[in-house]
Design an enzyme around this catalytic site. Structure first.
Site, mmCIF file in Angstrom:
data_model
loop_
_atom_site.group_PDB
_atom_site.id
_atom_site.type_symbol
_atom_site.label_atom_id
_atom_site.label_comp_id
_atom_site.label_asym_id
_atom_site.label_seq_id
_atom_site.Cartn_x
_atom_site.Cartn_y
_atom_site.Cartn_z
ATOM 1 N N CYS A 169 0.326 -4.583 0.540
ATOM 2 C CA CYS A 169 1.069 -3.242 0.316
ATOM 3 C C CYS A 169 1.400 -3.446 1.530
ATOM 4 O O CYS A 169 2.614 -3.739 1.989
ATOM 5 C CB CYS A 169 0.791 -2.101 0.346
ATOM 6 S SG CYS A 169 0.134 -1.458 -1.245
ATOM 7 N N ASP A 170 0.954 -3.708 3.068
ATOM 8 C CA ASP A 170 0.593 -2.858 3.973
ATOM 9 C C ASP A 170 1.104 -4.059 5.717
ATOM 10 O O ASP A 170 1.175 -4.239 6.621
ATOM 11 C CB ASP A 170 -0.377 -2.020 4.481
ATOM 12 C CG ASP A 170 0.315 -1.062 3.697
ATOM 13 O OD1 ASP A 170 1.305 -0.581 2.914
ATOM 14 O OD2 ASP A 170 -1.208 0.093 4.299
ATOM 15 N N CYS A 214 -4.253 -1.647 1.030
ATOM 16 C CA CYS A 214 -3.529 -2.141 0.499
ATOM 17 C C CYS A 214 -3.104 -3.680 1.362
ATOM 18 O O CYS A 214 -2.002 -3.239 1.950
ATOM 19 C CB CYS A 214 -2.860 -1.493 0.256
ATOM 20 S SG CYS A 214 -1.608 -2.780 -1.447
#
Lengths: 79, 299
Positions: free
Chosen positions: B133-134, B130
């Site tokens: 996200c990261d 992701c």
């Protein structure tokens, strides 16, 4: 019941972080937020505490929960 | 016994459940999360009724709609096995066993894995699926992005703003993402593109420290602190062995969302329906639920 100290490690773009924050807000839980994308010290702190690099991470009085794990968060808050 | 079990609570599963509730079917929903892949869509501009909505917001709307009804919801559980015996569907999960007259499989898709050594070991310790996200955690680091489609290029463009050096590793001889994205990546002095290259191994100690790639029969080591795997997705259909699937694992359905087993229906991205769209998944979920209702009324 004394409210517990809650810290949420997030990035500005992470959808699960938004979900964790919304969930805590719904439950009227006050929490501190650390944006690990902006704050390198917080990023290091999160990695040290959780031993991993994925967000969100929720720290409830030292109990570390990785990801948006509703059940685990509720359990820690309720106990 | 339940009339219906719905596996998954993305757009297909939630819509199926709403229809089931309105038909007063006794319905149990088993799911890992609520919202499914919708959560990961950043900006949605093609869901009728909303000119613009984010994935998180639309997932929240879905959830609120679902919560209008008193349905039994098992969130945070994972289905391990589905069996069908004597007209009864048996669903075994990590936490329990359930039975129903009908089943709707709406389990969606999960990110495809590379299947190389070190991938599982370093998941969330440098290996991520992701980027949205990261990515910010990898600021000023050297990283690798694996893949050549739009999601890989999307990750690369995000990382260009924060990472130090980005190795874009793709198995094909040319990147197949939209040209506008490829041009941006090629125009950056941070991005090094490796075509015809395969990741062989991910290594490190506590966190990822490097990857081994193979190109033109030669192996090469790249020192990276992170690896973003963006090589598409695969249908989450492993837990059901008996239904007919295509070669990629998508469940075959007809226009009524019926599978080859009577009483078992499927909807959304886990099926062979070609358009993988939120609005299509919703429609398919509705169809599956109405078909399940029809099936029960004929029992």
């Amino acid at each position: 019941m004394m409210s517990k100290a809650v810290k949420v490690y997030t990035t500005s773009t992470c959808p699960y972080c938004t979900m964790v924050k919304n969930f805590l807000k719904e439950k009227n839980i006050t929490f501190e937020e650390a944006d690990v994308g902006r704050d390198r010290t917080a990023a290091k702190e999160m990695v040290d505490k959780s031993g991993q690099m994925g967000v969100p991470v929720v720290d409830i009085e030292g109990k570390i929960i990785v990801g948006f794990d509703k059940e685990a968060i509720s359990r820690e808050l309720g106990g | 016994m339940n009339d219906l079990i719905v596996i998954g609570a993305g757009p297909a599963g939630i819509t199926a459940s709403v229809y089931a509730a309105r038909k007063r079917m006794n319905c149990l929903i088993i799911t890992g999360d609520i919202g499914g892949q919708t959560i990961l869509s950043s900006d949605i501009e093609n869901y009728t009724g909303y000119h613009f909505i984010t994935g998180v917001e639309l997932a929240q709307k879905f959830r609120e709609h679902l919560e209008q009804f008193k349905l039994e919801l098992k969130v945070g559980d994972k289905v391990n096995l589905v069996k069908h015996e004597d007209g009864i569907v048996q669903v075994r999960t990590e936490k329990g066993e359930y039975q129903a007259k009908t089943l709707i499989i709406a389990s969606g898709r999960i990110p495809r894995k590379l299947g190389v050594e070190g991938e599982d070991e370093f998941k969330n310790r440098g290996v991520t699926y992701c980027a949205t996200c990261d990515a910010p955690l990898f600021s000023e680091m050297d990283v690798a992005v694996v893949g050549g489609g739009n999601s890989a290029l999307d990750a690369t463009l995000q990382l260009m703003k924060i990472a130090n050096k980005i190795y874009l590793v793709d198995v094909a001889d040319r990147l197949r993402a939209d040209p506008i994205m490829v041009e941006k990546a090629k125009g950056s002095n941070k991005v090094i593109i490796y075509n015809n290259a395969k990741v062989k191994q991910i290594s490190g100690d506590k966190f990822v420290q490097g990857i081994k790639i193979e190109r033109d029969g030669k192996e090469e080591d790249l020192t990276v602190g992170g690896i973003f795997i963006e090589i598409g997705s695969t249908p989450a259909s492993e837990f059901v062995k008996d239904v007919a699937k295509n070669e990629t694992g998508e469940i075959f359905v007809n226009c009524r969302c019926e599978t080859n087993i009577s009483g078992i229906f499927a909807a959304g991205d886990v099926t062979d329906v070609p358009a993988k769209q939120i609005i299509v998944a919703c429609g398919e979920g509705a169809k599956a639920s109405l078909s399940a209702f029809d099936y029960i009324s004929r029992l």
